[in-house]
Design a protein around this motif. Structure first.
Motif, PDB file in Angstrom:
ATOM      1  N   CYS A  86       0.876  -1.164   0.044  1.00 25.25           N
ATOM      2  CA  CYS A  86       0.106   0.069   0.156  1.00 25.25           C
ATOM      3  C   CYS A  86       0.725   1.242   0.022  1.00 25.25           C
ATOM      4  CB  CYS A  86      -1.010  -0.018   1.192  1.00 25.25           C
ATOM      5  SG  CYS A  86      -1.868   1.495   1.469  1.00 25.25           S
ATOM      6  N   CYS A  89      -0.135   3.496   3.572  1.00 24.95           N
ATOM      7  CA  CYS A  89       0.113   2.768   4.640  1.00 24.95           C
ATOM      8  C   CYS A  89       1.415   1.741   5.117  1.00 24.95           C
ATOM      9  CB  CYS A  89      -0.974   2.361   5.537  1.00 24.95           C
ATOM     10  SG  CYS A  89      -1.423   0.535   4.997  1.00 24.95           S
ATOM     11  N   CYS A 107      -4.212  -0.358  -0.092  1.00 31.09           N
ATOM     12  CA  CYS A 107      -5.030  -1.434   0.565  1.00 31.09           C
ATOM     13  C   CYS A 107      -6.580  -1.149   0.825  1.00 31.09           C
ATOM     14  CB  CYS A 107      -4.261  -1.908   1.746  1.00 31.09           C
ATOM     15  SG  CYS A 107      -4.496  -0.679   3.310  1.00 31.09           S
ATOM     16  N   CYS A 110      -7.220   1.830   3.318  1.00 31.86           N
ATOM     17  CA  CYS A 110      -6.978   3.076   2.961  1.00 31.86           C
ATOM     18  C   CYS A 110      -7.958   3.522   1.862  1.00 31.86           C
ATOM     19  CB  CYS A 110      -5.359   3.143   2.328  1.00 31.86           C
ATOM     20  SG  CYS A 110      -4.245   2.916   3.731  1.00 31.86           S
TER      21      CYS A 110
HETATM   22 ZN   LIG Z   1      -2.932   0.868   3.203  1.00 32.00          ZN
END
Ligand SMILES: [Zn+2]
Length: 116
Positions: A86, A89, A107, A110
């Motif tokens: 991701c 994050c 992801c 998120c």
């Molecule tokens: Zn993420």
């Protein structure tokens, strides 16, 4: 494994580019039609329809352009070895999500938080 993903991304990219080309062609048709009808009648009742079609084609083109950009970014991440991670994050993107949308940069967590 990486080669498979790369091939799939390239295919999706080619599809998006092809759709974009198709949209550009139909956009030209709309402009052409608008020009013709304006010659016939300045107060063409079709005018609003043409404007609506034009904005629809424009937003479809935008969506395809964004997709191409997203795929290019995914290919770049694949090249440097950060694909599947991701971008927000740094966590792993679930394999099922990558399967459904190989070019996704974030992801599910998120993606959910950015949409709200
Ligand atoms: Zn993420």
């Amino acid at each position: 494994m990486d080669e498979e993903i790369r091939a799939r991304l390239l295919k999706e990219r080619a599809d998006a580019v092809a759709r974009l080309r198709g949209l550009v062609v139909s956009f030209d048709d709309i402009v052409e039609a608008a020009r013709d009808s304006n010659l016939d009648d300045e107060h063409d009742p079709e005018g609003t329809t043409i404007a609506a079609e034009r904005s629809l084609v424009g937003s479809l083109a935008d969506a395809n352009e964004r997709q191409v950009a997203e795929i290019d970014a995914a290919l770049a991440r694949l090249a440097v070895g950060t694909y599947g991670r991701c971008v927000r994050c740094g966590g792993d993107i679930a394999p099922g999500r990558l399967e459904a949308r190989p070019s996704t940069p974030v992801c599910i967590t998120c993606a959910a938080s950015s949409n709200s």
